[in-house]
Design a protein around this motif. Structure first.
Motif, PDB file in Angstrom:
ATOM      1  N   TRP A  79       0.825  -1.204   0.000  1.00  0.00           N
ATOM      2  CA  TRP A  79       0.000   0.000   0.000  1.00  0.00           C
ATOM      3  C   TRP A  79       0.858   1.252   0.000  1.00  0.00           C
ATOM      4  O   TRP A  79       0.541   2.231  -0.673  1.00  0.00           O
ATOM      5  N   ARG A  83       0.387   3.991  -2.671  1.00  0.00           N
ATOM      6  CA  ARG A  83      -0.153   5.286  -2.237  1.00  0.00           C
ATOM      7  C   ARG A  83       0.617   6.457  -2.835  1.00  0.00           C
ATOM      8  O   ARG A  83       0.020   7.436  -3.298  1.00  0.00           O
ATOM      9  N   ILE A  86      -0.475   6.741  -6.437  1.00  0.00           N
ATOM     10  CA  ILE A  86      -1.873   7.148  -6.575  1.00  0.00           C
ATOM     11  C   ILE A  86      -2.025   8.641  -6.273  1.00  0.00           C
ATOM     12  O   ILE A  86      -2.722   9.369  -6.983  1.00  0.00           O
ATOM     13  N   ARG A  95      -5.867   7.853 -11.132  1.00  0.00           N
ATOM     14  CA  ARG A  95      -5.714   7.177  -9.838  1.00  0.00           C
ATOM     15  C   ARG A  95      -6.062   5.693  -9.937  1.00  0.00           C
ATOM     16  O   ARG A  95      -5.417   4.856  -9.296  1.00  0.00           O
ATOM     17  N   TRP A  99      -3.484   2.813  -9.181  1.00  0.00           N
ATOM     18  CA  TRP A  99      -3.807   1.788  -8.171  1.00  0.00           C
ATOM     19  C   TRP A  99      -3.485   0.404  -8.715  1.00  0.00           C
ATOM     20  O   TRP A  99      -2.704  -0.338  -8.119  1.00  0.00           O
ATOM     21  N   GLN A 103       0.060  -1.749  -8.087  1.00  0.00           N
ATOM     22  CA  GLN A 103      -0.141  -2.990  -7.343  1.00  0.00           C
ATOM     23  C   GLN A 103       0.465  -4.175  -8.092  1.00  0.00           C
ATOM     24  O   GLN A 103       1.187  -4.991  -7.514  1.00  0.00           O
ATOM     25  N   LEU A 144     -11.148   1.698  -3.612  1.00  0.00           N
ATOM     26  CA  LEU A 144     -11.217   1.915  -5.056  1.00  0.00           C
ATOM     27  C   LEU A 144     -12.581   2.477  -5.459  1.00  0.00           C
ATOM     28  O   LEU A 144     -12.680   3.339  -6.344  1.00  0.00           O
TER      29      LEU A 144
END
Length: 206
Positions: A79, A83, A86, A95, A99, A103, A144
């Motif tokens: 994360w 982050r 994002i 975004r 994300w 990931q 999300l």
């Protein structure tokens, strides 16, 4: 001499204790990734770490604590990686792409940890029989969905059920990752690019 107390009210662990716990977690990660969840016994973990089983039980209450900590730490690291990327994006579409893209990139760079995490998340249960990490997965969908809903409010994205689509997007990502988990030769960056293009076309306002 008594141990110093940390902000959580628990004794602070020494550097040596922290290093030993990290060693055990790393060994457990390798065992779960290579042998699978069902075969990740404390004996195997001890053998992988080249220590006795009693050393593990000294530092951890049992396998449940080790497995939960493995997943929690990996999620936290992932994360933080996501982050930063994002937050740099100024649009909802950006975004969403950041994300999913970051990931997949993070998991791709940590294959063994991803394989272990997947095994644990799929198979580990709470004492009442429920999935141990269901709350975390629901939070991911909510996060999300919030981005999607904001994009709709700002007129950037078309109308749809934000939470339902968030779940679909994440499960599509799971599908790509599942193929890569079974076959490391799968072109994960290429599949990620295709998925991002598919998502962008699905959510944008024409």
């Amino acid at each position: 001499m008594s141990k110093k107390i940390g902000p959580d009210g628990l004794p602070r662990r020494s550097f040596i204790e922290q290093a030993r716990r990290a060693q055990i977690i790393e060994a457990a990660t390798q065992v779960v990734a290579e042998a699978g969840y069902a075969h990740a016994s404390l004996a195997r973990i001890a053998e992988q770490a080249d220590i006795s089983k009693s050393v593990i039980t000294y530092h951890f209450s049992g396998k449940d604590e080790i497995l939960r900590l493995m997943v929690t730490r990996f999620f936290e690291q992932g994360w933080e990686y996501m982050r930063v990327r994002i937050d740099k994006e100024g649009t909802a579409r950006g975004r969403v792409r950041a994300w999913i893209g970051s990931q997949m990139e993070f998991f791709g760079e940590h294959r063994a940890e991803f394989l272990a995490m997947s095994e644990i998340v799929t198979n580990h249960r709470a004492p009442d029989g429920s999935h141990a990490f269901a709350d975390g997965m629901a939070e991911e969908v909510d996060g999300l969905a919030e981005i999607l809903a904001r994009g709709q409010r700002e007129g950037e994205l078309r109308e749809f059920d934000a939470r339902g689509v968030a779940n679909i997007i994440l499960r599509c990502a799971d599908g790509v990752l599942g193929s890569w988990a079974v076959d490391g030769g799968v072109d994960l960056p290429g599949q990620t690019a295709a998925l991002l293009d598919f998502i962008d076309h699905a959510i944008k306002k024409e």
